[in-house]
Design a protein around this motif. Structure first.
Motif, PDB file in Angstrom:
ATOM      1  N   UNK A 185      42.538  45.405  36.084  1.00  0.00           N
ATOM      2  CA  UNK A 185      43.200  45.616  37.369  1.00  0.00           C
ATOM      3  C   UNK A 185      42.707  44.545  38.331  1.00  0.00           C
ATOM      4  N   UNK A 186      43.632  43.789  38.902  1.00  0.00           N
ATOM      5  CA  UNK A 186      43.282  42.651  39.741  1.00  0.00           C
ATOM      6  C   UNK A 186      43.657  42.916  41.189  1.00  0.00           C
ATOM      7  N   UNK A 187      42.697  42.690  42.071  1.00  0.00           N
ATOM      8  CA  UNK A 187      42.915  42.836  43.517  1.00  0.00           C
ATOM      9  C   UNK A 187      42.573  41.532  44.202  1.00  0.00           C
ATOM     10  N   UNK A 217      47.069  45.956  43.895  1.00  0.00           N
ATOM     11  CA  UNK A 217      46.309  46.144  42.657  1.00  0.00           C
ATOM     12  C   UNK A 217      47.288  45.900  41.512  1.00  0.00           C
ATOM     13  N   UNK A 218      47.016  44.889  40.713  1.00  0.00           N
ATOM     14  CA  UNK A 218      47.965  44.493  39.668  1.00  0.00           C
ATOM     15  C   UNK A 218      47.410  44.766  38.282  1.00  0.00           C
ATOM     16  N   UNK A 219      48.249  45.367  37.457  1.00  0.00           N
ATOM     17  CA  UNK A 219      47.871  45.638  36.067  1.00  0.00           C
ATOM     18  C   UNK A 219      49.120  45.849  35.230  1.00  0.00           C
ATOM     19  N   UNK A 220      49.014  45.588  33.950  1.00  0.00           N
ATOM     20  CA  UNK A 220      50.159  45.699  33.057  1.00  0.00           C
ATOM     21  C   UNK A 220      50.752  47.110  33.082  1.00  0.00           C
ATOM     22  N   UNK A 280      35.006  47.909  51.548  1.00  0.00           N
ATOM     23  CA  UNK A 280      35.547  47.464  50.260  1.00  0.00           C
ATOM     24  C   UNK A 280      36.447  48.569  49.716  1.00  0.00           C
ATOM     25  N   UNK A 281      37.551  48.152  49.131  1.00  0.00           N
ATOM     26  CA  UNK A 281      38.495  49.107  48.559  1.00  0.00           C
ATOM     27  C   UNK A 281      38.706  48.786  47.084  1.00  0.00           C
ATOM     28  N   UNK A 282      38.664  49.832  46.259  1.00  0.00           N
ATOM     29  CA  UNK A 282      38.836  49.680  44.816  1.00  0.00           C
ATOM     30  C   UNK A 282      39.992  50.544  44.329  1.00  0.00           C
ATOM     31  N   UNK A 283      40.873  49.966  43.546  1.00  0.00           N
ATOM     32  CA  UNK A 283      41.863  50.776  42.858  1.00  0.00           C
ATOM     33  C   UNK A 283      41.258  51.227  41.532  1.00  0.00           C
ATOM     34  N   UNK A 308      38.390  50.240  36.874  1.00  0.00           N
ATOM     35  CA  UNK A 308      38.400  49.966  38.306  1.00  0.00           C
ATOM     36  C   UNK A 308      38.930  48.556  38.551  1.00  0.00           C
ATOM     37  N   UNK A 309      39.564  48.394  39.707  1.00  0.00           N
ATOM     38  CA  UNK A 309      39.987  47.064  40.115  1.00  0.00           C
ATOM     39  C   UNK A 309      38.798  46.224  40.541  1.00  0.00           C
ATOM     40  N   UNK A 310      39.065  44.970  40.805  1.00  0.00           N
ATOM     41  CA  UNK A 310      38.025  44.003  41.141  1.00  0.00           C
ATOM     42  C   UNK A 310      37.496  44.164  42.552  1.00  0.00           C
TER      43      UNK A 310
END
Lengths: 105, 119
Positions: free
Chosen positions: A4-6, A22-25, A84-87, A96-98
């Motif tokens: 997951x990319x942020x 938040x990007x992921x396949x 800080x925010x995490x998806x 978890x996202x970055x």
């Protein structure tokens, strides 16, 4: 593995809207959650199941999830939202996202 | 309101062992899945392990399998993480967290306990 990319950082002026992606396949086929972590504190759940807010979380926090992108939106951003925010999603295990640092300038 | 308090962190040498504890207050502990999530200094969140409410199922991230063991004592409202063969890369703040299922969001978090692996 599932990633997951942020964006590393987002800057917003007080009272404006902050948008964190938040990007992921095929992320839209899974539930996304979002956590806020203020400096020196533990994470706090602010959005779950894509768009639901836990009790006590202000209405200015909202979420969406479609396609490959989940989005956390903070409307009328306040200084206290600087954190800080995490998806997070689940794909055979928790992912978890970055993380994104939101600065309120 | 659920409260989680971790303890047991500290400085340990590479190859050493440490046991973390998480004391839970609130009436739902026996019904909650419990997880350990860690955060290396200046880094992001990383799930480590979780355990079913009755303790019969446990899951681990690959890089701790065979080294870490998660277990719980529902009578004491306590969660544990036994960490063996510790490595420098295990240095992190370790949080315990609750979820209502094996894959649902983390609803409550403790304040964390710092584990430092260094000679």
């Amino acid at each position: 593995s599932y990633d997951l990319t942020q964006p590393p950082s987002v800057s917003v002026s007080p009272g404006q809207t902050a948008t964190i992606t938040c990007s992921g396949d095929e992320l839209g086929t899974r539930y996304a959650s979002w956590y806020q972590q203020r400096p020196g504190q533990s994470p706090v759940l602010v959005i779950y199941q894509d768009m639901k807010r836990p009790s006590g979380i202000p209405e200015r926090f909202s979420g969406s999830n479609s396609g490959n992108t989940a989005t956390l939106t903070i409307s009328g951003t306040q200084a206290t939202d600087e954190a800080d925010y995490y998806c997070q999603a689940w794909d055979s295990s928790y992912v978890f996202g970055t993380g994104t640092k939101v600065s309120v300038l | 309101e659920v409260q989680l308090v971790e303890s047991g962190g500290g400085l340990v040498q590479p190859g050493g062992s440490l046991r973390l504890s998480c004391a839970a207050s609130g009436s739902t502990f026996s019904y909650d899945w419990m997880s350990w999530v860690r955060q290396a200094p200046g880094k992001g969140l990383e799930w480590v392990a979780n355990i079913k409410p009755d303790g019969t199922e446990k899951f681990y991230v690959d890089f701790v399998k065979g080294r870490f063991t998660i277990f719980r004592d529902n009578a004491k409202h306590a969660l544990y993480l036994q960490m063996n063969s510790l490595r420098a890369e295990d240095t992190a703040v370790y949080y315990c967290a609750t979820s209502y299922s094996s894959s649902s969001q983390f609803e409550h978090w403790g304040q964390g306990t710092l584990v430092t692996v260094s000679s």
